[in-house]
Design a protein around this motif. Structure first.
Motif, PDB file in Angstrom:
ATOM      1  N   TYR A   1      56.770  89.941  59.485  1.00 22.12           N
ATOM      2  CA  TYR A   1      57.232  88.625  60.421  1.00 22.12           C
ATOM      3  C   TYR A   1      57.626  86.727  59.495  1.00 22.12           C
ATOM      4  O   TYR A   1      57.136  87.093  58.381  1.00 22.12           O
ATOM      5  CB  TYR A   1      55.811  87.961  61.092  1.00 22.12           C
ATOM      6  N   ALA A   2      58.162  86.546  59.991  1.00 22.73           N
ATOM      7  CA  ALA A   2      58.860  85.422  59.903  1.00 22.73           C
ATOM      8  C   ALA A   2      57.393  84.345  59.388  1.00 22.73           C
ATOM      9  O   ALA A   2      56.857  84.487  60.452  1.00 22.73           O
ATOM     10  CB  ALA A   2      59.660  84.665  60.611  1.00 22.73           C
ATOM     11  N   ASP A   3      57.709  83.891  58.621  1.00 24.04           N
ATOM     12  CA  ASP A   3      56.082  82.273  58.833  1.00 24.04           C
ATOM     13  C   ASP A   3      55.828  81.964  59.884  1.00 24.04           C
ATOM     14  O   ASP A   3      54.834  80.819  59.974  1.00 24.04           O
ATOM     15  CB  ASP A   3      56.128  81.182  57.404  1.00 24.04           C
ATOM     16  N   SER A   4      57.092  81.008  60.600  1.00 29.66           N
ATOM     17  CA  SER A   4      56.776  80.253  61.334  1.00 29.66           C
ATOM     18  C   SER A   4      56.025  81.200  62.451  1.00 29.66           C
ATOM     19  O   SER A   4      55.693  80.054  63.500  1.00 29.66           O
ATOM     20  CB  SER A   4      57.788  79.758  61.884  1.00 29.66           C
ATOM     21  N   VAL A   5      56.741  81.783  62.557  1.00 27.15           N
ATOM     22  CA  VAL A   5      55.747  82.676  63.827  1.00 27.15           C
ATOM     23  C   VAL A   5      54.752  83.789  63.643  1.00 27.15           C
ATOM     24  O   VAL A   5      53.696  84.512  65.406  1.00 27.15           O
ATOM     25  CB  VAL A   5      56.837  83.856  64.729  1.00 27.15           C
ATOM     26  N   LYS A   6      53.981  83.879  62.568  1.00 25.25           N
ATOM     27  CA  LYS A   6      52.787  84.684  62.118  1.00 25.25           C
ATOM     28  C   LYS A   6      51.297  83.833  62.713  1.00 25.25           C
ATOM     29  O   LYS A   6      51.436  82.523  62.400  1.00 25.25           O
ATOM     30  CB  LYS A   6      52.879  84.185  60.224  1.00 25.25           C
TER      31      LYS A   6
END
Length: 115
Positions: free
Chosen positions: A59-64
């Motif tokens: 996942y991208a950090d922004s959506v984890k």
């Protein structure tokens, strides 16, 4: 040739949830990677989440912690469950699949999160 059909986008209030779906069809012999990207107005397309044929997920950090990617091999489909949505998640979401050693993009589905 492989076709991707996406569904599930829409308008939701901040804190709400949406579930995106992407179904691949055509002459499919193998799928290596299934993923979701997104592109907000005036920004570059960014990778949101990937899931490999072996089930490895990133996942991208922004959506984890808020988004969950999953797949159904029998249906050649990939899903993105999006919870705790934020206005900054507003974008066109694109399905991307590597099938038969080639990359394919879906047509995109709009997700709009109001504050």
């Amino acid at each position: 040739q492989v076709q991707l059909v996406e569904s599930g986008g829409g308008l939701v209030q901040a804190g709400g949830s949406l579930r995106l779906s992407c179904a691949a069809s055509g002459s499919i012999f193998s799928i290596v990677i299934m993923a979701w990207h997104r592109q907000a107005p005036g920004k570059q397309r960014e990778l949101v989440a990937t899931i490999s044929s072996g089930g490895n997920i990133n996942y991208a950090d922004s959506v984890k912690g808020r988004f969950t990617i999953s797949k159904d091999n029998a249906k050649n489909s990939v899903y993105l469950q999006m919870d705790s949505l934020k206005p900054e998640d507003t974008a066109v979401y694109y399905c991307w699949v590597i099938a038969n050693s080639r990359g394919y993009w879906g047509q995109g589905t709009q997700v709009t999160v109001s504050s």
